[in-house]
Design a protein around this motif. Structure first.
Motif, short mmCIF file in Angstrom:
data_model
loop_
_atom_site.label_atom_id
_atom_site.label_comp_id
_atom_site.label_asym_id
_atom_site.label_seq_id
_atom_site.Cartn_x
_atom_site.Cartn_y
_atom_site.Cartn_z
N GLU A 144 0.99 -1.18 0.04
CA GLU A 144 -0.04 0.12 0.02
C GLU A 144 0.82 1.08 -0.17
OE1 GLU A 144 -3.55 0.08 2.56
OE2 GLU A 144 -4.02 -1.93 1.65
N THR A 145 0.18 2.22 -0.66
CA THR A 145 1.00 3.54 -0.55
C THR A 145 1.17 4.18 0.92
OG1 THR A 145 0.10 4.19 -2.87
CG2 THR A 145 0.95 5.91 -1.69
N VAL A 146 2.30 4.63 1.08
CA VAL A 146 2.77 5.32 2.35
C VAL A 146 2.97 6.88 2.11
CG1 VAL A 146 3.95 5.37 4.33
CG2 VAL A 146 3.61 3.06 3.34
N ASN A 147 1.97 7.70 2.70
CA ASN A 147 2.14 9.12 2.53
C ASN A 147 2.99 9.72 3.48
OD1 ASN A 147 0.52 8.95 0.13
ND2 ASN A 147 -1.24 9.97 0.82
N ILE A 148 3.84 10.54 3.13
CA ILE A 148 4.87 10.80 4.21
C ILE A 148 5.28 12.62 4.20
CG2 ILE A 148 7.41 11.02 4.93
CD1 ILE A 148 7.77 8.19 3.66
N ALA A 149 4.60 13.09 5.37
CA ALA A 149 4.97 14.63 5.16
C ALA A 149 6.41 14.69 6.01
CB ALA A 149 3.93 15.16 5.93
N VAL A 150 6.93 15.91 5.42
CA VAL A 150 8.27 16.00 6.23
C VAL A 150 8.34 17.50 6.69
CG1 VAL A 150 11.13 16.07 5.57
CG2 VAL A 150 9.48 14.42 4.59
N LEU A 151 8.95 17.71 7.71
CA LEU A 151 9.24 19.04 8.42
C LEU A 151 10.86 19.28 8.15
CD1 LEU A 151 6.84 19.20 11.55
CD2 LEU A 151 6.67 20.62 9.30
N THR A 188 12.40 25.03 14.55
CA THR A 188 11.73 25.62 15.73
C THR A 188 10.39 24.86 16.20
OG1 THR A 188 10.63 27.46 14.80
CG2 THR A 188 12.79 27.73 15.51
N ARG A 189 10.16 24.94 17.44
CA ARG A 189 8.52 24.40 17.65
C ARG A 189 7.43 25.20 16.95
NH1 ARG A 189 8.21 21.82 23.72
NH2 ARG A 189 10.52 21.24 23.63
N ALA A 190 7.60 26.42 17.13
CA ALA A 190 6.56 27.40 16.69
C ALA A 190 6.41 27.15 15.22
CB ALA A 190 6.79 28.87 16.81
N LYS A 191 7.42 27.05 14.34
CA LYS A 191 7.21 26.91 12.78
C LYS A 191 6.89 25.56 12.58
CE LYS A 191 7.68 29.35 9.09
NZ LYS A 191 8.76 29.16 8.07
N GLY A 192 7.51 24.41 13.32
CA GLY A 192 6.85 23.26 13.27
C GLY A 192 5.65 23.06 13.13
N LYS A 193 4.83 23.58 14.37
CA LYS A 193 3.35 23.61 14.57
C LYS A 193 2.66 24.44 13.36
CE LYS A 193 -0.27 24.89 17.89
NZ LYS A 193 -0.47 25.36 19.03
N GLU A 194 3.16 25.50 13.07
CA GLU A 194 2.62 26.24 11.96
C GLU A 194 2.67 25.50 10.63
OE1 GLU A 194 4.43 30.33 11.80
OE2 GLU A 194 4.06 30.24 9.43
N VAL A 195 3.67 24.85 10.18
CA VAL A 195 3.58 24.16 9.13
C VAL A 195 2.87 23.03 9.23
CG1 VAL A 195 5.35 22.97 7.24
CG2 VAL A 195 6.05 25.17 8.42
N GLN A 197 0.28 22.61 10.97
CA GLN A 197 -1.36 23.02 10.66
C GLN A 197 -1.63 23.17 9.20
OE1 GLN A 197 -0.94 26.63 13.16
NE2 GLN A 197 -2.04 25.75 14.83
N ALA A 198 -0.68 23.71 8.43
CA ALA A 198 -0.96 24.10 6.87
C ALA A 198 -1.10 22.49 6.27
CB ALA A 198 0.06 24.84 6.29
N TYR A 199 -0.20 21.68 6.65
CA TYR A 199 -0.40 20.38 6.07
C TYR A 199 -1.62 19.77 6.31
CZ TYR A 199 4.73 19.96 5.55
OH TYR A 199 6.03 20.13 5.18
N LEU A 200 -2.17 19.73 7.71
CA LEU A 200 -3.44 19.17 8.10
C LEU A 200 -4.70 19.97 7.41
CD1 LEU A 200 -2.62 18.93 11.75
CD2 LEU A 200 -2.90 16.98 10.38
N ALA A 201 -4.49 21.31 7.21
CA ALA A 201 -5.70 22.11 6.48
C ALA A 201 -5.76 21.62 5.18
CB ALA A 201 -5.16 23.72 6.57
N GLY A 219 6.29 20.42 18.11
CA GLY A 219 5.36 21.43 17.62
C GLY A 219 4.02 20.99 16.77
N ALA A 220 4.41 19.91 15.90
CA ALA A 220 3.65 19.23 15.21
C ALA A 220 2.64 18.52 15.71
CB ALA A 220 4.44 18.47 14.10
#
Ligand code: AHR
Length: 307
Positions: A144-151, A188-195, A197-201, A219-220
């Motif tokens: 099966e395909t595995v979708n990977i997001a990277v920070l 950074t934690r703050a930027k990890g969280k922000e990015v 959030q955009a991935y999830l959106a 952060g994520a």
């Protein structure tokens, strides 16, 4: 912003204690805070006068600090370069002033390796390999395909470039692994969280999150929880460093794997300062020894974790 320069002890000559000018990247992560403390404490223990400058993650501040160290005639300059490129001019200035330069933690891409004495730090490509191998092992036997997001770490920095390469070396061999998002979270934690959030959106399905450092993963994790999902379960998470909070997140079931990057470089660095000051030969590359942590291993390591 200007670089914060904090000196302790006297500068350059007139004192047998060697003076070390150290330009630090900044204070972007738990790893960096531990690295700074290690350098400050081991300088004190080794009787080295430390002039410490925090570059606030700006290359221009590091160049300014190195030029100040040259004017002050320090005995040795060490720095952890925020990005890989653009150092030749200032390193040539240090060489012309006959001040040896030691690279710690991060590398430069200068072709002329006579511009520095050594590079002490981790093998970031190997760290990326370890992360990729963990992902490959998790999905062994499945088609099966595995979708990977990277920070990603700071664009242009050695750890961001090398960890990305190391990870791709492993997962790139199997087409079922798809990188669906990969952006700069600046370590950074703050930027990890922000990015995150955009991935999830974007509503893209994410099976695995690989963060180039623990702080971005932490952060994520906040972003994932705020979106009503379970980090570590709905999305598998792995990151690099091995700071206390990430190991705790593993124990809490919110993170699945951590690859260690050792920040405690101070004692080795001070040893090298003593050697170059005495004119003794040193190795051109000194690689730090590192491990990995499953949740069980994180639980065992936590009581003794100093950072
Ligand atoms: O250069 C080492 C990296 O820089 C660490 O992984 C990260 O946490 C830090 O900011």
């Amino acid at each position: 912003a200007t670089a914060a320069l904090a000196g302790c002890g006297s500068s350059g000559s007139g004192n047998d204690r060697p003076t070390l000018g150290f330009s630090q990247v900044g204070a972007e992560s738990g790893w960096r805070t531990a690295n700074t403390r290690s350098i400050q404490e081991s300088a004190k223990t080794a009787g080295i006068n430390l002039k410490f400058a925090d570059a606030q993650q700006k290359q221009e501040n590091q160049i300014k600090a190195i030029r100040t160290f040259i004017q002050q005639h320090v005995d040795v300059i060490a720095f952890s370069p925020v990005v890989e490129s653009g150092w030749d001019t200032v390193l040539k200035e240090a060489k012309d002033a006959k001040i040896p330069v030691l690279l710690t933690d991060r590398a430069v891409d200068s072709k002329d390796t006579s511009l520095y004495e050594t590079f002490l730090g981790s093998d970031f490509v190997t760290e990326g390999h370890k992360a990729g191998q963990w992902v490959a092992d998790q999905y062994k036997g499945s088609n099966e395909t595995v979708n990977i997001a990277v920070l990603e770490g700071t664009t242009g920095s050695a750890p961001a470039i090398d960890r990305k390469k190391g990870f791709a070396d492993i997962i790139g061999t199997d087409p079922k692994f798809k990188i669906v998002a990969s952006q700069d979270g600046d370590f950074t934690r703050a930027k990890g969280k922000e990015v995150m959030q955009a991935y999830l959106a974007s509503k893209q399905r994410i099976d695995v999150l690989f963060a180039h450092n623990d702080d971005m993963a932490l952060g994520a994790i906040q972003a994932i929880e705020e979106a009503g999902l379970k980090p570590g379960k709905d999305i598998k998470i792995l990151s690099i460093d091995g700071v206390h909070d990430a190991l705790q997140a593993e124990v809490d079931g919110k993170e699945n794997y951590v690859v260690e990057c050792n920040p405690l470089l101070g004692p080795q660095l001070m040893d090298l300062v003593g050697k170059v000051k005495a004119g003794q030969p040193i190795e051109k590359r000194i690689v730090t020894e590192e491990t990995t942590f499953t949740p069980e291993q994180a639980k065992a390591a936590l009581p003794d974790r100093k950072y």
